[in-house]
Design a protein around this motif. Structure first.
Motif, PDB file in Angstrom:
ATOM      1  N   GLU A  87       0.805  -1.221   0.000  1.00  0.00           N
ATOM      2  CA  GLU A  87       0.000   0.000   0.000  1.00  0.00           C
ATOM      3  C   GLU A  87       0.842   1.277   0.000  1.00  0.00           C
ATOM      4  O   GLU A  87       0.757   2.108   0.914  1.00  0.00           O
ATOM      5  CB  GLU A  87      -0.985   0.000   1.172  1.00  0.00           C
ATOM      6  N   ASP A 109      -8.767   4.694  -7.602  1.00  0.00           N
ATOM      7  CA  ASP A 109      -9.942   5.559  -7.744  1.00  0.00           C
ATOM      8  C   ASP A 109      -9.966   6.268  -9.095  1.00  0.00           C
ATOM      9  O   ASP A 109     -11.034   6.456  -9.687  1.00  0.00           O
ATOM     10  CB  ASP A 109      -9.980   6.584  -6.614  1.00  0.00           C
ATOM     11  N   HIS A 160      -9.672  -3.887  -1.358  1.00  0.00           N
ATOM     12  CA  HIS A 160      -9.370  -2.905  -2.398  1.00  0.00           C
ATOM     13  C   HIS A 160     -10.393  -2.860  -3.531  1.00  0.00           C
ATOM     14  O   HIS A 160     -10.591  -1.795  -4.129  1.00  0.00           O
ATOM     15  CB  HIS A 160      -7.989  -3.183  -2.995  1.00  0.00           C
ATOM     16  N   ASN A 187      -4.204   4.006  -3.735  1.00  0.00           N
ATOM     17  CA  ASN A 187      -5.633   4.321  -3.726  1.00  0.00           C
ATOM     18  C   ASN A 187      -5.989   5.408  -4.731  1.00  0.00           C
ATOM     19  O   ASN A 187      -7.089   5.405  -5.294  1.00  0.00           O
ATOM     20  CB  ASN A 187      -6.076   4.718  -2.319  1.00  0.00           C
TER      21      ASN A 187
END
Length: 361
Positions: free
Chosen positions: A176, A185, A228, A181
């Motif tokens: 991560e 997205d 996720h 993220n």
């Protein structure tokens, strides 16, 4: 009964006169089929999903009940070939000619670590000029008689690893790093916008997907998937259903994804594809018995062994067997479990379609 009525009926879990059918083709098998049928072969569409959406006239002649449409590369950012003969698409993904397929050569975000690495990157515009011209024309031409399926595979996971590289991305799902993220997205939102546009144009089914399975099991720990991907996929599904409550959502995942199927049902999936029959646990009898009241199925005709290696008689027998299982009470679109590959004899493709026609007699 029109093809469109046949598809919509089976998706209501009502038995139609015969199972509806759909195939996607590799260029090599498309050329041979067109030659056999003495049909002119249209040029393929300039799209990441070219094999899914190209050659509709040929496939309808064979007997398809669905026509696939997809976002194409825009007129201001077409695929280009550089001086080394490599193809570069609008995402910046670079491919080399490996014979039958174009294979990944360079991952443009292989260096990604920081949020700024993503924010500073030039991503595709979902509403770029020309992106939906082919979809608009195909829906206009075929939408009354045939079911229209809007192609939106590589929805999150695959597009991300196409940008970053598979090994790095799988590790980063566990480590991560800061970029993760933001990339997830960004890709989700771009593809969701494309899907929304296809729904506005009038598709009957939206066909999302990412390959989360291998031949023997999930490609990642289901806990990683649930962290996720599940919430993002749920967001996509709910957004699409809010835009059109009647839209049917299909999800493509090659390989064995048995542990994930209940999760997909929980978040609103309507249709599971492709039911790769030689993958562990993806047995049609088990899937229909366990999930047939909650899901429709799309696929299940083996491209790894049956279609390339079986005799026409064996293929017809197996196609009818699969249809009798998955199509009982409706809820089945008969289809090869992937693009029909170049090693498949023309007579075997024709045998599959002949079996479908015989089921309607």
């Amino acid at each position: 009964m029109t093809s469109k009525e046949r598809v919509l009926r089976t998706l209501r879990h009502e038995e139609p006169d015969r199972p509806p059918v759909y195939s996607s083709l590799t260029p090599q098998i498309a050329e041979r089929l067109a030659s056999h049928l003495q049909l002119p072969l249209e040029p393929p569409f300039d799209s990441l999903f070219s094999n899914r959406i190209s050659w509709p006239a040929l496939k309808l002649r064979l007997g398809d009940d669905l026509v696939a449409v997809a976002p194409c590369y825009p007129s201001n950012r077409p695929v280009r070939k550089n001086e080394e003969g490599l193809l570069i698409n609008e995402w910046g993904m670079t491919f080399k000619d490996a014979g039958l397929y174009w294979e990944f050569y360079k991952f443009p975000l292989a260096h990604a670590e920081s949020v700024n690495d993503i924010l500073s990157y030039s991503f595709p515009d979902p509403h770029a000029p020309g992106r939906y011209d082919a979809a608009i024309e195909l829906i206009r031409k075929y939408g009354k008689e045939y079911a229209i399926i809007g192609e939106l595979e590589t929805t999150i996971f695959e597009t991300c690893w196409y940008l970053v590289g598979l090994e790095k991305f799988l590790m980063d799902l566990m480590i991560e790093p800061p970029y993760l993220n933001v990339l997830l997205d960004t890709v989700m939102n771009i593809n969701m916008e494309m899907g929304k546009e296809l729904i506005r144009l009038g598709v009957d089914i939206i066909w999302c997907g990412d390959d989360f399975g291998s031949q023997t099991g999930c490609i990642m720990d289901p806990a990683i998937w649930r962290k996720h991907f599940k919430p993002r996929i749920q967001h996509i599904f709910s957004t699409f259903k809010k835009l059109n409550p009647d839209i049917k959502i299909a999800w493509h995942s090659c390989g064995s994804i048995v542990p994930l199927i209940p999760d997909f049902i929980e978040i609103g999936l309507d249709i599971l594809n492709p039911l790769q029959p030689l993958a562990k646990g993806m047995d049609p009898v088990f899937l229909k018995k366990t999930y047939g009241d909650k899901l429709s199925f799309f696929g299940a005709i083996c491209v790894q062994d049956l279609l390339p290696n079986g005799s026409p008689e064996k293929i017809k027998k197996e196609v009818k067997r699969i249809a009798s299982i998955l199509g009982k009470g409706g809820g089945y679109i008969l289809s090869p479990a992937h693009n029909i590959q170049p090693d498949t004899p023309v007579e075997n493709v024709l045998a599959m379609y002949e079996a479908v026609k015989e089921m309607g007699n």
